[in-house]
Design a protein around this motif. Sequence first.
Motif, PDB file in Angstrom:
ATOM      1  N   THR A  56      -1.874 -11.261  -6.405  1.00 28.68           N
ATOM      2  CA  THR A  56      -2.129 -10.449  -7.583  1.00 28.68           C
ATOM      3  C   THR A  56      -1.685  -9.021  -7.309  1.00 28.68           C
ATOM      4  O   THR A  56      -1.414  -8.654  -6.165  1.00 28.68           O
ATOM      5  CB  THR A  56      -3.624 -10.442  -7.937  1.00 28.68           C
ATOM      6  OG1 THR A  56      -4.352  -9.870  -6.846  1.00 28.68           O
ATOM      7  CG2 THR A  56      -4.124 -11.841  -8.223  1.00 28.68           C
ATOM      8  N   GLN A  57      -1.610  -8.249  -8.368  1.00 26.97           N
ATOM      9  CA  GLN A  57      -1.196  -6.853  -8.209  1.00 26.97           C
ATOM     10  C   GLN A  57      -2.398  -5.935  -8.275  1.00 26.97           C
ATOM     11  O   GLN A  57      -3.182  -5.979  -9.212  1.00 26.97           O
ATOM     12  CB  GLN A  57      -0.196  -6.459  -9.296  1.00 26.97           C
ATOM     13  CG  GLN A  57       0.307  -5.024  -9.128  1.00 26.97           C
ATOM     14  CD  GLN A  57       1.261  -4.626 -10.230  1.00 26.97           C
ATOM     15  OE1 GLN A  57       1.628  -5.430 -11.062  1.00 26.97           O
ATOM     16  NE2 GLN A  57       1.653  -3.359 -10.226  1.00 26.97           N
ATOM     17  N   ALA A  58      -2.559  -5.140  -7.251  1.00 29.17           N
ATOM     18  CA  ALA A  58      -3.564  -4.077  -7.248  1.00 29.17           C
ATOM     19  C   ALA A  58      -2.829  -2.827  -6.768  1.00 29.17           C
ATOM     20  O   ALA A  58      -2.039  -2.255  -7.490  1.00 29.17           O
ATOM     21  CB  ALA A  58      -4.730  -4.448  -6.341  1.00 29.17           C
ATOM     22  N   ARG A  59      -3.072  -2.437  -5.524  1.00 28.77           N
ATOM     23  CA  ARG A  59      -2.300  -1.331  -4.942  1.00 28.77           C
ATOM     24  C   ARG A  59      -1.133  -1.931  -4.189  1.00 28.77           C
ATOM     25  O   ARG A  59      -1.033  -1.859  -2.975  1.00 28.77           O
ATOM     26  CB  ARG A  59      -3.189  -0.517  -4.015  1.00 28.77           C
ATOM     27  CG  ARG A  59      -4.313   0.241  -4.715  1.00 28.77           C
ATOM     28  CD  ARG A  59      -5.210   0.938  -3.714  1.00 28.77           C
ATOM     29  NE  ARG A  59      -5.854  -0.015  -2.828  1.00 28.77           N
ATOM     30  CZ  ARG A  59      -6.579   0.311  -1.769  1.00 28.77           C
ATOM     31  NH1 ARG A  59      -6.723   1.577  -1.441  1.00 28.77           N
ATOM     32  NH2 ARG A  59      -7.144  -0.624  -1.032  1.00 28.77           N
ATOM     33  N   SER A  60      -0.217  -2.553  -4.927  1.00 32.76           N
ATOM     34  CA  SER A  60       0.871  -3.294  -4.300  1.00 32.76           C
ATOM     35  C   SER A  60       2.067  -3.328  -5.229  1.00 32.76           C
ATOM     36  O   SER A  60       2.021  -2.833  -6.356  1.00 32.76           O
ATOM     37  CB  SER A  60       0.409  -4.725  -3.976  1.00 32.76           C
ATOM     38  OG  SER A  60      -0.045  -5.379  -5.144  1.00 32.76           O
ATOM     39  N   LEU A  65      -4.098 -18.209  -3.324  1.00 30.71           N
ATOM     40  CA  LEU A  65      -3.998 -16.796  -3.661  1.00 30.71           C
ATOM     41  C   LEU A  65      -4.116 -15.947  -2.404  1.00 30.71           C
ATOM     42  O   LEU A  65      -5.134 -15.982  -1.707  1.00 30.71           O
ATOM     43  CB  LEU A  65      -5.092 -16.409  -4.653  1.00 30.71           C
ATOM     44  CG  LEU A  65      -5.160 -17.260  -5.938  1.00 30.71           C
ATOM     45  CD1 LEU A  65      -6.316 -16.802  -6.804  1.00 30.71           C
ATOM     46  CD2 LEU A  65      -3.855 -17.180  -6.699  1.00 30.71           C
ATOM     47  N   HIS A  66      -3.067 -15.185  -2.124  1.00 24.92           N
ATOM     48  CA  HIS A  66      -3.041 -14.266  -0.998  1.00 24.92           C
ATOM     49  C   HIS A  66      -3.301 -12.849  -1.494  1.00 24.92           C
ATOM     50  O   HIS A  66      -3.060 -12.515  -2.654  1.00 24.92           O
ATOM     51  CB  HIS A  66      -1.683 -14.311  -0.305  1.00 24.92           C
ATOM     52  CG  HIS A  66      -1.357 -15.609   0.348  1.00 24.92           C
ATOM     53  ND1 HIS A  66      -1.046 -16.748  -0.353  1.00 24.92           N
ATOM     54  CD2 HIS A  66      -1.294 -15.954   1.667  1.00 24.92           C
ATOM     55  CE1 HIS A  66      -0.800 -17.734   0.489  1.00 24.92           C
ATOM     56  NE2 HIS A  66      -0.941 -17.286   1.714  1.00 24.92           N
ATOM     57  N   LEU A  67      -3.762 -11.999  -0.587  1.00 29.99           N
ATOM     58  CA  LEU A  67      -3.887 -10.565  -0.877  1.00 29.99           C
ATOM     59  C   LEU A  67      -4.677 -10.304  -2.157  1.00 29.99           C
ATOM     60  O   LEU A  67      -4.373  -9.375  -2.914  1.00 29.99           O
ATOM     61  CB  LEU A  67      -2.492  -9.927  -0.994  1.00 29.99           C
ATOM     62  CG  LEU A  67      -1.515 -10.242   0.154  1.00 29.99           C
ATOM     63  CD1 LEU A  67      -0.128  -9.703  -0.157  1.00 29.99           C
ATOM     64  CD2 LEU A  67      -2.024  -9.677   1.458  1.00 29.99           C
ATOM     65  N   ALA A  68      -5.693 -11.123  -2.405  1.00 30.85           N
ATOM     66  CA  ALA A  68      -6.384 -11.054  -3.690  1.00 30.85           C
ATOM     67  C   ALA A  68      -7.893 -10.974  -3.565  1.00 30.85           C
ATOM     68  O   ALA A  68      -8.590 -10.928  -4.576  1.00 30.85           O
ATOM     69  CB  ALA A  68      -6.011 -12.289  -4.521  1.00 30.85           C
ATOM     70  N   ILE A  69      -8.421 -10.929  -2.358  1.00 30.84           N
ATOM     71  CA  ILE A  69      -9.861 -11.091  -2.171  1.00 30.84           C
ATOM     72  C   ILE A  69     -10.670  -9.975  -2.827  1.00 30.84           C
ATOM     73  O   ILE A  69     -11.794 -10.207  -3.291  1.00 30.84           O
ATOM     74  CB  ILE A  69     -10.200 -11.201  -0.658  1.00 30.84           C
ATOM     75  CG1 ILE A  69     -11.616 -11.747  -0.463  1.00 30.84           C
ATOM     76  CG2 ILE A  69      -9.989  -9.879   0.043  1.00 30.84           C
ATOM     77  CD1 ILE A  69     -11.800 -13.159  -0.941  1.00 30.84           C
ATOM     78  N   THR A  70     -10.134  -8.771  -2.924  1.00 30.38           N
ATOM     79  CA  THR A  70     -10.887  -7.672  -3.535  1.00 30.38           C
ATOM     80  C   THR A  70     -10.920  -7.765  -5.056  1.00 30.38           C
ATOM     81  O   THR A  70     -11.633  -6.999  -5.707  1.00 30.38           O
ATOM     82  CB  THR A  70     -10.295  -6.304  -3.134  1.00 30.38           C
ATOM     83  OG1 THR A  70      -8.933  -6.232  -3.571  1.00 30.38           O
ATOM     84  CG2 THR A  70     -10.372  -6.103  -1.626  1.00 30.38           C
ATOM     85  N   ARG A  71     -10.190  -8.704  -5.613  1.00 25.27           N
ATOM     86  CA  ARG A  71     -10.162  -8.881  -7.069  1.00 25.27           C
ATOM     87  C   ARG A  71     -10.688 -10.249  -7.470  1.00 25.27           C
ATOM     88  O   ARG A  71     -10.357 -10.776  -8.533  1.00 25.27           O
ATOM     89  CB  ARG A  71      -8.730  -8.690  -7.581  1.00 25.27           C
ATOM     90  CG  ARG A  71      -8.128  -7.327  -7.264  1.00 25.27           C
ATOM     91  CD  ARG A  71      -6.857  -7.104  -8.038  1.00 25.27           C
ATOM     92  NE  ARG A  71      -7.118  -7.098  -9.470  1.00 25.27           N
ATOM     93  CZ  ARG A  71      -6.179  -7.349 -10.385  1.00 25.27           C
ATOM     94  NH1 ARG A  71      -4.947  -7.635 -10.011  1.00 25.27           N
ATOM     95  NH2 ARG A  71      -6.485  -7.328 -11.670  1.00 25.27           N
ATOM     96  N   THR A  72     -11.528 -10.819  -6.626  1.00 23.37           N
ATOM     97  CA  THR A  72     -11.992 -12.182  -6.862  1.00 23.37           C
ATOM     98  C   THR A  72     -12.675 -12.355  -8.215  1.00 23.37           C
ATOM     99  O   THR A  72     -12.436 -13.339  -8.924  1.00 23.37           O
ATOM    100  CB  THR A  72     -12.957 -12.622  -5.744  1.00 23.37           C
ATOM    101  OG1 THR A  72     -12.294 -12.513  -4.481  1.00 23.37           O
ATOM    102  CG2 THR A  72     -13.393 -14.060  -5.949  1.00 23.37           C
ATOM    103  N   ARG A  73     -13.511 -11.430  -8.593  1.00 18.05           N
ATOM    104  CA  ARG A  73     -14.258 -11.594  -9.854  1.00 18.05           C
ATOM    105  C   ARG A  73     -13.308 -11.620 -11.051  1.00 18.05           C
ATOM    106  O   ARG A  73     -13.431 -12.479 -11.941  1.00 18.05           O
ATOM    107  CB  ARG A  73     -15.293 -10.484 -10.000  1.00 18.05           C
ATOM    108  CG  ARG A  73     -16.227 -10.701 -11.198  1.00 18.05           C
ATOM    109  CD  ARG A  73     -17.408  -9.751 -11.160  1.00 18.05           C
ATOM    110  NE  ARG A  73     -18.254  -9.973  -9.990  1.00 18.05           N
ATOM    111  CZ  ARG A  73     -19.174 -10.942  -9.910  1.00 18.05           C
ATOM    112  NH1 ARG A  73     -19.348 -11.788 -10.921  1.00 18.05           N
ATOM    113  NH2 ARG A  73     -19.909 -11.054  -8.819  1.00 18.05           N
ATOM    114  N   ASP A  74     -12.386 -10.707 -11.097  1.00 18.94           N
ATOM    115  CA  ASP A  74     -11.417 -10.675 -12.196  1.00 18.94           C
ATOM    116  C   ASP A  74     -10.579 -11.956 -12.210  1.00 18.94           C
ATOM    117  O   ASP A  74     -10.359 -12.558 -13.264  1.00 18.94           O
ATOM    118  CB  ASP A  74     -10.516  -9.452 -12.060  1.00 18.94           C
ATOM    119  CG  ASP A  74      -9.387  -9.449 -13.069  1.00 18.94           C
ATOM    120  OD1 ASP A  74      -9.674  -9.465 -14.287  1.00 18.94           O
ATOM    121  OD2 ASP A  74      -8.212  -9.448 -12.661  1.00 18.94           O
TER     122      ASP A  74
END
Length: 250
Positions: free
Chosen positions: A137-141, A162-171
Amino acid sequence: MTVHVVGAGPGAADLLTVRAARLLERADVVLYAGTYVDAVLEHCRPDARLVDTQDLDLDAITATCVDAHAAGLEVVRLSSGDPSVYSALHELTRRLDAAGVPWNVTPGVPAYAAAAARLGVELTVPEVVQSVVLTRTQARSTAMPSSEELETFAATGATLCLHLAITRTRDLADRLAAVLGAETPVAVVANASQQSEVVLRGTLADVADQVEAAGLRQAAVILVGPAVSRPEGAESYLYSPTRDRSTKRR
């Protein structure tokens, strides 16, 4: 000399290919990504120069490789997991080509495979799911291509990794639940194969609560889909006792 881009696997020192271990044993310079692969460094020579790249940009990493090559040194660039996924291999090798530095790639155990192994699941269960989507997913990336919406992948019914996505799990869970249903099985494996490994199992309805309670912030893979729960499926045709094996290959 050659710059060897080497898959470091998920982090365990014994989850390397034999080739990777041998390259590390003879390398003069080893570039590695912070704490993700610390255990793997035990394969290095005591006198090898170890360069932690977590605070370096790609130009600085490339310059280190080019300078070491010019000095006649053997270089290993360790990549977490496998270099074919989210490793900046494309950008690094373009720069090495421009500098006239030879390179090659040694694959590693990818994080999603280590996670599936820890769970004891096959991600492709006959007549349940036969495709796997590796995405992020896209966050600070870096921006995601507009054609790669998470909901579009989910609609295929493929197992999602899903890689690089753990901080956006709820969304992510909310978005996926709207397509797949809230009771869709989910598993999260953080630091797969390492002593700090964490495994969570649940559904899209409760996975975010579990992730937040565990305080997970990095180095985690989220697996979504029925394969995660080891569902009943058909027998593989390849190994079926009903398959006609009378015709020999020529």
